[in-house]
Scaffold this motif. Structure first.
Motif, PDB file in Angstrom:
ATOM      1  N   ASP A  36      38.647  37.422  57.413  1.00  0.00           N
ATOM      2  CA  ASP A  36      38.603  37.952  58.774  1.00  0.00           C
ATOM      3  C   ASP A  36      40.003  38.187  59.342  1.00  0.00           C
ATOM      4  O   ASP A  36      40.162  38.928  60.309  1.00  0.00           O
ATOM      5  N   GLN A  37      41.021  37.592  58.747  1.00  0.00           N
ATOM      6  CA  GLN A  37      42.390  37.754  59.230  1.00  0.00           C
ATOM      7  C   GLN A  37      43.020  39.086  58.817  1.00  0.00           C
ATOM      8  O   GLN A  37      44.074  39.456  59.303  1.00  0.00           O
ATOM      9  N   ASP A  53      44.976  50.324  53.787  1.00  0.00           N
ATOM     10  CA  ASP A  53      43.768  50.171  52.991  1.00  0.00           C
ATOM     11  C   ASP A  53      43.260  48.736  53.092  1.00  0.00           C
ATOM     12  O   ASP A  53      43.641  47.868  52.320  1.00  0.00           O
ATOM     13  N   ALA A  54      42.386  48.485  54.052  1.00  0.00           N
ATOM     14  CA  ALA A  54      41.877  47.137  54.278  1.00  0.00           C
ATOM     15  C   ALA A  54      40.978  46.680  53.135  1.00  0.00           C
ATOM     16  O   ALA A  54      40.932  45.491  52.826  1.00  0.00           O
ATOM     17  N   SER A  55      40.283  47.615  52.496  1.00  0.00           N
ATOM     18  CA  SER A  55      39.397  47.207  51.396  1.00  0.00           C
ATOM     19  C   SER A  55      40.207  46.684  50.211  1.00  0.00           C
ATOM     20  O   SER A  55      39.793  45.732  49.548  1.00  0.00           O
ATOM     21  N   GLU A  56      41.365  47.268  49.950  1.00  0.00           N
ATOM     22  CA  GLU A  56      42.229  46.778  48.872  1.00  0.00           C
ATOM     23  C   GLU A  56      42.802  45.406  49.227  1.00  0.00           C
ATOM     24  O   GLU A  56      42.879  44.520  48.382  1.00  0.00           O
ATOM     25  N   ALA A  57      43.192  45.223  50.477  1.00  0.00           N
ATOM     26  CA  ALA A  57      43.716  43.926  50.916  1.00  0.00           C
ATOM     27  C   ALA A  57      42.626  42.857  50.842  1.00  0.00           C
ATOM     28  O   ALA A  57      42.896  41.726  50.436  1.00  0.00           O
ATOM     29  N   THR A  58      41.412  43.205  51.192  1.00  0.00           N
ATOM     30  CA  THR A  58      40.302  42.264  51.110  1.00  0.00           C
ATOM     31  C   THR A  58      40.017  41.908  49.657  1.00  0.00           C
ATOM     32  O   THR A  58      39.776  40.739  49.329  1.00  0.00           O
ATOM     33  N   ARG A  59      40.052  42.895  48.785  1.00  0.00           N
ATOM     34  CA  ARG A  59      39.825  42.645  47.364  1.00  0.00           C
ATOM     35  C   ARG A  59      40.883  41.708  46.800  1.00  0.00           C
ATOM     36  O   ARG A  59      40.583  40.745  46.099  1.00  0.00           O
ATOM     37  N   ARG A  60      42.144  41.956  47.164  1.00  0.00           N
ATOM     38  CA  ARG A  60      43.236  41.085  46.700  1.00  0.00           C
ATOM     39  C   ARG A  60      43.094  39.675  47.253  1.00  0.00           C
ATOM     40  O   ARG A  60      43.338  38.704  46.555  1.00  0.00           O
ATOM     41  N   TYR A  61      42.714  39.569  48.521  1.00  0.00           N
ATOM     42  CA  TYR A  61      42.536  38.249  49.129  1.00  0.00           C
ATOM     43  C   TYR A  61      41.501  37.429  48.359  1.00  0.00           C
ATOM     44  O   TYR A  61      41.739  36.270  48.020  1.00  0.00           O
ATOM     45  N   PHE A  62      40.333  38.022  48.105  1.00  0.00           N
ATOM     46  CA  PHE A  62      39.287  37.274  47.402  1.00  0.00           C
ATOM     47  C   PHE A  62      39.683  36.964  45.963  1.00  0.00           C
ATOM     48  O   PHE A  62      39.338  35.907  45.437  1.00  0.00           O
ATOM     49  N   ALA A  63      40.415  37.861  45.318  1.00  0.00           N
ATOM     50  CA  ALA A  63      40.880  37.588  43.951  1.00  0.00           C
ATOM     51  C   ALA A  63      41.813  36.386  43.934  1.00  0.00           C
ATOM     52  O   ALA A  63      41.668  35.482  43.099  1.00  0.00           O
TER      53      ALA A  63
END
Length: 80
Positions: free
Chosen positions: A42-43, A50-60
């Motif tokens: 959520d941060q 590209d928020a989807s790429e940042a979200t993908r990296r965060y979860f990885a």
């Protein structure tokens, strides 16, 4: 609270208090773990690039760190 009750129950060898303590520990850890990954994701600011790429990296990174912690705990705690 659960760990303190668990220690006290072990000191007096009381099975009912041990069960109560384990229920407290289970509720405490079960309540926080599902929220941690969601709060972290959520941060990420959706307005920036590209928020989807940042979200993908965060979860990885998040799940890799959990798995590395599991590996280290297995290596550091001696087998009985």
């Amino acid at each position: 609270v659960g760990l303190w009750v668990l220690v006290a129950a072990a000191a007096v060898a009381s099975l009912p208090w041990t069960i109560v303590a384990l229920v407290f520990v289970g509720l405490g850890t079960g309540g926080i773990k599902p929220c941690v990954s969601t709060f972290g994701a959520d941060q990420i600011d959706n307005a920036i690039g590209d928020a989807s790429e940042a979200t993908r990296r965060y979860f990885a990174v998040f799940y890799a760190s959990i798995n590395l912690g599991s590996v280290f705990s297995y290596l550091l705690v001696p087998a009985t």
